[in-house]
Enzyme design. Structure first.
Site, mmCIF file in Angstrom:
data_model
loop_
_atom_site.group_PDB
_atom_site.id
_atom_site.type_symbol
_atom_site.label_atom_id
_atom_site.label_comp_id
_atom_site.label_asym_id
_atom_site.label_seq_id
_atom_site.Cartn_x
_atom_site.Cartn_y
_atom_site.Cartn_z
ATOM 1 N N GLN A 12 2.387 1.834 -3.433
ATOM 2 C CA GLN A 12 1.396 2.334 -4.375
ATOM 3 C C GLN A 12 1.048 3.795 -4.082
ATOM 4 O OE1 GLN A 12 -0.016 1.482 -7.139
ATOM 5 N NE2 GLN A 12 -1.555 3.122 -7.185
ATOM 6 N N GLU A 13 0.963 4.143 -2.821
ATOM 7 C CA GLU A 13 0.556 5.495 -2.446
ATOM 8 C C GLU A 13 1.641 6.534 -2.716
ATOM 9 O OE1 GLU A 13 -2.236 6.636 -1.610
ATOM 10 O OE2 GLU A 13 -3.457 4.981 -0.858
ATOM 11 N N SER A 14 2.873 6.212 -2.373
ATOM 12 C CA SER A 14 3.913 7.261 -2.390
ATOM 13 C C SER A 14 5.276 6.804 -2.877
ATOM 14 C CB SER A 14 4.080 7.819 -0.971
ATOM 15 O OG SER A 14 4.624 6.810 -0.114
ATOM 16 N N MET A 21 0.829 -1.197 0.000
ATOM 17 C CA MET A 21 0.000 0.000 0.000
ATOM 18 C C MET A 21 0.870 1.256 0.000
ATOM 19 S SD MET A 21 -2.918 -1.146 2.791
ATOM 20 C CE MET A 21 -3.653 0.508 2.850
ATOM 21 N N TYR A 34 -5.569 0.766 -8.642
ATOM 22 C CA TYR A 34 -5.085 0.807 -7.265
ATOM 23 C C TYR A 34 -5.037 -0.594 -6.652
ATOM 24 C CZ TYR A 34 -4.762 2.352 -2.373
ATOM 25 O OH TYR A 34 -4.367 2.550 -1.068
#
Length: 378
Positions: free
Chosen positions: A238-240, A235, A355
């Site tokens: 994927q986010e940052s 996660m 996502y």
């Protein structure tokens, strides 16, 4: 007649054992009825595997980890083959006992010894024949669905005897899944090419550079909420890309890209602090998992990830639309299919699909390349 049967058997990649004369396939290809003399059955156990499954309310499937069979994400199993077997067990109204073993030889031997109902395997057909087992395509010959999504198309189901009703019901199920599009949808979700092949080198360099800095935080928060730290790490990437100072045009920021409201609700005072961000992200993800606790894993995790991305209210709206179409809103494949089918008209749907599928791909990569070796019990 025997010529026609032979052609149809080859189409389904069905291998008959020497003891069975032929299979009479229905016109739709959804049923197989064995045509046998009585002496062909005498060498087999009086109680069939199918009877064992129904009587014990348990379907035992053995397999080896691979991109198109099964992965263990720490909390539950997931994968194309695993999900297919979940649906098959549900069609029989029995529980699925899915066992991961070290190699195909062990998997096939367990079936030969009667300790497993069937093996989901990528083993060479010759290896299956050596164990005197019968086999057929796990996708009813729908190899294109797997190949187009970068998955191994040679996946087979191996059973102890082609005359056993377990073979008949399994083949009927897989052909129905091919016909109704379930196999295509599952293969699409487990698309092995969701991340461009040339991008993995950069991803791996980033993970090697940044993961050691934050791994302890991922592990600490995962233990606190009984999560798998690989999921949190996937996660975060994927986010940052695991960059704690990341910020989006909409104002979400930090390693886990929390909104201001979510950060406050989770007790995060500084979103740019990586430790606080990971703590807040883990707490929020855990709360979302609890919100969907009526949905079985691994589906529950995919729901929680979509809600993390687009918000629980948006996901509830999608579930209502799925239900309005006459489909079960608590089965992930139905929600995924709706998102996928409508993503060209709604950019948020497209973003949600990317996502969750990318996190799944990162999770599998991290698990394979950044996890401690594990012992697999037979």
């Amino acid at each position: 007649m025997h010529s026609n049967i032979s052609k149809m058997a080859r189409h389904l990649r069905l291998k008959l054992k020497p003891s069975s004369l032929a299979f009479r396939l229905s016109v739709t290809g959804l049923a197989m009825l064995p045509v046998l003399p009585l002496h062909a059955i005498s060498a087999k156990k009086e109680i069939s595997q199918y009877s064992e499954v129904i009587n014990n309310n348990k379907l035992t499937v053995v397999s080896v980890k691979s991109p198109n069979t099964v992965f263990d994400n720490g909390q539950s199993l997931h994968g194309f083959g695993y999900d297919l077997m979940r649906k098959y067990a549900k069609s029989l109204n029995v529980e699925l006992d899915f066992k991961i073993v070290k190699d195909n030889a062990i998997a096939l031997q367990l079936v030969a010894d009667g300790k497993a109902s069937m093996a989901l395997t990528n083993a060479p057909l010759e290896a299956i024949e050596e164990k005197n087992l019968s086999f057929f395509s796990a996708t009813c010959g729908n190899m294109n669905a797997l190949e187009q999504n970068g998955l191994d198309s040679t996946i087979s189901l191996a059973v102890s005897n082609a005359t056993d009703p377990i073979a008949q019901t399994a083949t009927g199920f897989t052909c129905k899944a091919k016909e109704d599009g379930s196999i295509d949808q599952l293969a699409s979700f487990y698309n092995h090419n969701i991340v461009e092949p040339e991008a993995w080198d950069l991803i791996e360099r980033n993970l090697k550079l940044r993961m050691p800095i934050y791994q302890a935080s991922f592990q600490r928060e995962a233990e606190k909420y009984d999560l798998d730290w690989h999921v949190l790490a996937a996660m975060g990437y994927q986010e940052s890309y695991l960059k704690p100072n990341s910020i989006s045009p909409t104002g979400v920021r930090g390693l886990m890209m929390l909104t201001n409201n979510t950060a406050k609700a989770m007790g995060v005072t500084n979103r740019n602090d990586p430790s606080q961000s990971i703590e807040g992200g883990a707490k929020y993800f855990d709360s979302l998992l609890s919100q969907y606790d009526g949905i079985a894993l691994p589906d529950r995790a995919w729901y929680a990830l979509v809600a993390y991305n687009m918000g629980p209210n948006a996901l509830s709206t999608i579930q209502r639309k799925v239900q309005a179409q006459g489909n079960n809103p608590n089965e992930w494949i139905n929600v995924y299919s709706y998102l996928k089918s409508n993503q060209s008209a709604n950019s948020k749907y497209k973003q949600a699909v990317q996502y969750v599928t990318r996190i799944r791909a990162y999770l599998e990569h991290i698990q394979i390349n950044h996890a401690e070796p594990e012992e697999i019990e037979v």
